[in-house]
Scaffold this active site. Structure first.
Site, PDB file in Angstrom:
ATOM      1  N   CYS A   2       0.861  -1.164   0.000  1.00 36.67           N
ATOM      2  CA  CYS A   2       0.000   0.000   0.000  1.00 36.67           C
ATOM      3  C   CYS A   2       0.901   1.219   0.000  1.00 36.67           C
ATOM      4  O   CYS A   2       2.106   1.105   0.178  1.00 36.67           O
ATOM      5  CB  CYS A   2      -0.860   0.020   1.258  1.00 36.67           C
ATOM      6  N   ARG A  27       1.334   1.737  -5.987  1.00 42.97           N
ATOM      7  CA  ARG A  27       1.597   0.718  -4.964  1.00 42.97           C
ATOM      8  C   ARG A  27       0.347  -0.087  -4.617  1.00 42.97           C
ATOM      9  O   ARG A  27       0.416  -1.093  -3.900  1.00 42.97           O
ATOM     10  CB  ARG A  27       2.118   1.373  -3.692  1.00 42.97           C
ATOM     11  N   TRP A  75      -3.697  -1.828  -1.441  1.00 43.84           N
ATOM     12  CA  TRP A  75      -3.723  -3.099  -2.161  1.00 43.84           C
ATOM     13  C   TRP A  75      -4.186  -4.115  -1.121  1.00 43.84           C
ATOM     14  O   TRP A  75      -3.461  -4.417  -0.174  1.00 43.84           O
ATOM     15  CB  TRP A  75      -2.331  -3.440  -2.689  1.00 43.84           C
ATOM     16  N   ASN A 101       0.877   0.250   6.003  1.00 39.99           N
ATOM     17  CA  ASN A 101       1.321  -0.590   4.885  1.00 39.99           C
ATOM     18  C   ASN A 101       2.036  -1.782   5.493  1.00 39.99           C
ATOM     19  O   ASN A 101       2.995  -1.613   6.241  1.00 39.99           O
ATOM     20  CB  ASN A 101       2.281   0.198   3.983  1.00 39.99           C
ATOM     21  N   GLY A 102       1.558  -2.985   5.169  1.00 38.58           N
ATOM     22  CA  GLY A 102       2.193  -4.188   5.717  1.00 38.58           C
ATOM     23  C   GLY A 102       1.137  -5.186   6.130  1.00 38.58           C
ATOM     24  O   GLY A 102      -0.036  -5.063   5.735  1.00 38.58           O
ATOM     25  N   GLU A 479      10.340 -12.510 -20.438  1.00 40.73           N
ATOM     26  CA  GLU A 479       9.994 -11.130 -20.090  1.00 40.73           C
ATOM     27  C   GLU A 479       8.892 -10.600 -21.018  1.00 40.73           C
ATOM     28  O   GLU A 479       7.974  -9.902 -20.570  1.00 40.73           O
ATOM     29  CB  GLU A 479      11.266 -10.259 -20.157  1.00 40.73           C
ATOM     30  N   LYS A 483       5.351  -9.288 -19.653  1.00 44.71           N
ATOM     31  CA  LYS A 483       4.839  -7.946 -19.966  1.00 44.71           C
ATOM     32  C   LYS A 483       3.437  -8.048 -20.544  1.00 44.71           C
ATOM     33  O   LYS A 483       2.538  -7.333 -20.147  1.00 44.71           O
ATOM     34  CB  LYS A 483       5.732  -7.215 -20.986  1.00 44.71           C
ATOM     35  N   GLU A 486       0.748  -9.291 -17.912  1.00 43.87           N
ATOM     36  CA  GLU A 486       0.402  -8.443 -16.764  1.00 43.87           C
ATOM     37  C   GLU A 486      -0.379  -7.193 -17.155  1.00 43.87           C
ATOM     38  O   GLU A 486      -1.165  -6.702 -16.365  1.00 43.87           O
ATOM     39  CB  GLU A 486       1.619  -8.106 -15.900  1.00 43.87           C
ATOM     40  N   HIS A 502       8.149 -31.015 -26.458  1.00 47.60           N
ATOM     41  CA  HIS A 502       7.956 -31.828 -25.252  1.00 47.60           C
ATOM     42  C   HIS A 502       6.611 -31.566 -24.594  1.00 47.60           C
ATOM     43  O   HIS A 502       6.440 -31.857 -23.412  1.00 47.60           O
ATOM     44  CB  HIS A 502       9.113 -31.590 -24.272  1.00 47.60           C
ATOM     45  N   LYS A 601       2.949  -2.209  -7.660  1.00 46.32           N
ATOM     46  CA  LYS A 601       4.331  -2.092  -8.121  1.00 46.32           C
ATOM     47  C   LYS A 601       5.319  -2.763  -7.175  1.00 46.32           C
ATOM     48  O   LYS A 601       6.272  -3.402  -7.585  1.00 46.32           O
ATOM     49  CB  LYS A 601       4.660  -0.601  -8.244  1.00 46.32           C
TER      50      LYS A 601
END
Ligand code: M6R
Length: 606
Positions: A2, A27, A75, A101-102, A479, A483, A486, A502, A601
């Site tokens: 957060c 965040r 968040w 935050n936490g 990557e 990208k 997300e 395979h 983030k």
């Protein structure tokens, strides 16, 4: 995950709380809220949804003067992202408000104790217990009450607290979650990161675990939980305030991709001369670098992918073992070998990713040599690692990491080349030449953005995508897939080219396009066979290839050309292309590119 923000001072206005939140919204953006002390009470406004919703609620009051206020963008961890669970949270009297935050791990136990002693809870959050605990200890001194309350908490927190009874004071504390303090004339600012403080001051205090802070109109005071004064020196942060603004771009992600040529220039400045690398940050480690036999790289997400590129790069050059570990896995591994010829490298853009931080702490407890690679000065990982190399990319606000990935790659190439140097292994001159012309090559890549958008238009409606690559471009493919998934919510999967047969090839058909990283390097023919196999299953294929590949159009539906450069550097050169492709797809799909759903983030919880 957060963002918290707070201000103390005589000349502040309510709108500043909202402006501060906007800078921290990356965040977490499930809900937003503010609390400020006015007319002998604490006024709280909070709302699920983006900061913009809160801003709308307050549009006619933004210029109201306030002395003290706190703010939060969330968040969600405990409790749904609704209005009631939004921060700030208050005690039973409504006179104490808290942003946090936490995660408080022992919140169930504390909540029950507080209920038993008569407290009434409104939300499902772990945070609300902090407000009630402070109430429990409050006897006229909010600093003292916070100090007593936080001793009962287990878990991670950065908190900001205000009380109606002490209208010119803000109390903050940190244990495990990031917190920065700026001292201003007649007050101060707290925030979860640097960016909202830049507008007020560039001199910042990086709060340590175990710090409790009082900010009032006269001073900023740091103590430990036992009342001992802590002396702190501020650090100067030279980021420009405008660096954290969109400056006319539609999205931060687009802006940050366009900044990449500069990021490369900055990361290279003063570090290469006449084919020799100078990494001053680790110059004392010459002996270690000479004898090094094992490197363990530990990181998450995009940072993990840059670590993978590093592994392939060094494996081409030196007979040393490079192992790349996902930090959330590594921290729980029971057995692993290391000795004084082992270096542990922790890559983290934010410098706050909890799993990476805990892995670092684990390695430090066991006495391993630790090096951090990060973008954020003063972040926890950089303060706890033995040495740090900063990538100096400036603030990255878009949730999808782009310019930081590029900065990490540059630093990792330099680190690899430094190790080669220390071991008397020489890299070809073209490597250095191409590294130095990379800013120009990136400028050219940016000019291809419209062309990439035209290709993206043809693929934006697909539900699935597969990325394939080999060697150093296998992580490029990983990557690229990350990208795309997300920010566009397309199910993008990734495989090493040789793995197709395979199993994964069973997925492919005309509805499952493939993005192939296929430069003309030593494995070109192998990749070409892979592409032909995918086409035989009717999959559409986009090839990202070097411009000396004259046959690509014969086996691809679409081709994106990149210039040729040293094979070692191809993963670096491919980066803006895969980023732009994902960006355009997400934008064409009409999505909020900078704030993808369910993400934040900075991942400061497990
Ligand atoms: O700050 P870090 O580099 O430690 O963050 C690691 C990941 O959370 C991050 O790279 C994430 O995967 C990004 N959303 C990728 O774009």
């Amino acid at each position: 995950m957060c963002g918290i923000f707070g201000i103390v001072g005589k000349k502040h206005r309510l709108g500043e709380l909202i402006d501060g939140l906007k800078k921290l919204e990356y965040r977490g953006y499930d809900s937003a809220g503010i609390a400020y002390v006015a007319n002998g009470r604490v006024d709280v406004a909070k709302q699920s949804g983006r900061v913009a919703v809160l801003e709308k609620m307050y549009e006619d009051r933004t210029s109201t003067f306030i002395n003290v206020g706190i703010a939060h963008t969330r968040w969600a961890t405990h409790g749904n992202p609704n209005d009631i669970n939004a921060h700030p949270h208050t005690d039973c009297t409504g006179r104490i408000a808290v942003v946090h935050n936490g995660i408080i791990e022992n919140f169930n136990e504390l909540k029950q104790q507080l209920i038993d002693s008569g407290h009434f809870f409104k939300s499902d959050t772990d945070t609300e217990i902090i407000a009630h605990l402070i109430e429990e200890y409050y006897g006229g001194d909010i600093f003292d009450a916070v100090k007593k309350a936080i001793k009962r908490l287990r878990g991670a927190f950065a908190i900001g607290v205000v009380s109606a009874d002490e209208p010119d004071k803000l109390v903050a504390a940190r244990e495990g979650s990031p917190l920065i303090v700026g001292k201003t004339e007649g007050g101060g600012i707290i925030a979860s990161d640097i960016t909202p403080i830049l507008k007020y001051t560039k001199e910042m205090y990086f709060v340590d675990d175990g710090d409790i802070i009082e900010i009032n109109l006269n001073e900023v005071r740091f103590e430990d939980y036992y009342g001992k004064r802590r002396q702190k020196e501020p650090q100067r942060i030279d980021w420009e305030e405008t660096a954290a603004e969109k400056s006319g771009y539609k999205f931060f992600m687009e802006k940050e991709i366009t900044e990449e040529p500069d990021v490369i220039k900055k990361a290279l400045t003063g570090r290469i001369s006449e084919g020799k690398i100078r990494l001053d940050e680790i110059s004392e480690w010459q002996e270690l670098l000479k004898k090094i036999k094992t490197i363990k790289v530990i990181a998450a997400g995009t940072s993990y992918h840059s670590g993978m590129v590093f592994k392939y790069f060094l494996n081409e050059l030196l007979p040393i073992s490079v192992e790349v570990e996902i930090s959330s896995e590594f921290r729980y591994m029971r057995q692993w070998e290391y000795d004084d010829e082992t270096l542990f490298v922790f890559i983290s853009q934010s410098g706050e990713t909890l799993d990476t931080l805990e892995s670092l702490r684990l390695v430090k407890r066991l006495g391993g040599k630790t090096l951090a690679i990060s973008n954020v000065v003063g972040s926890t990982i950089t303060r706890e690692a033995e040495k740090t190399i900063f990538i100096n990319a400036g603030p990255e606000i878009g949730v999808a990491s782009t310019k930081a990935y590029v900065g990490q790659l540059i630093v990792l190439y330099l680190l690899g080349a430094t190790i080669c140097q220390a071991k008397n292994c020489s890299l070809e001159t073209t490597f250095f030449q191409d590294l130095q012309r990379m800013p120009q090559l990136y400028e050219n890549a940016l000019k291809q953005s419209d062309e990439i958008r035209e290709i993206a238009k043809k693929y934006a409606h697909f539900l699935h995508f597969m990325y394939i690559g080999r060697k150093g471009n296998y992580p490029t493919a990983m990557e690229g897939a990350l990208k795309l998934k997300e920010i566009s919510y397309i199910n993008a999967t990734c495989y090493a080219g040789g793995e197709l047969k395979h199993g994964p090839i069973a997925l492919l058909d005309s509805e499952f396009p493939v993005f192939v990283i296929i430069p003309k390097d030593d494995l070109y023919q192998k990749m070409k066979s892979n592409v032909i196999e995918t086409r035989a299953r009717n999959a559409r294929c986009i090839s990202l290839t070097t411009n000396d590949n004259h046959e690509a159009k014969t086996f691809s539906d679409d081709v994106i050309y990149i210039p040729h450069c040293s094979d070692h550097l191809l993963p670096l050169l491919c980066a803006p292309y895969i980023q732009l492709f994902a960006y355009h797809i997400a934008d064409i799909r009409g999505l909020d590119v900078d704030k993808p759903r369910n993400l934040a983030k900075s991942v400061t919880v497990e």
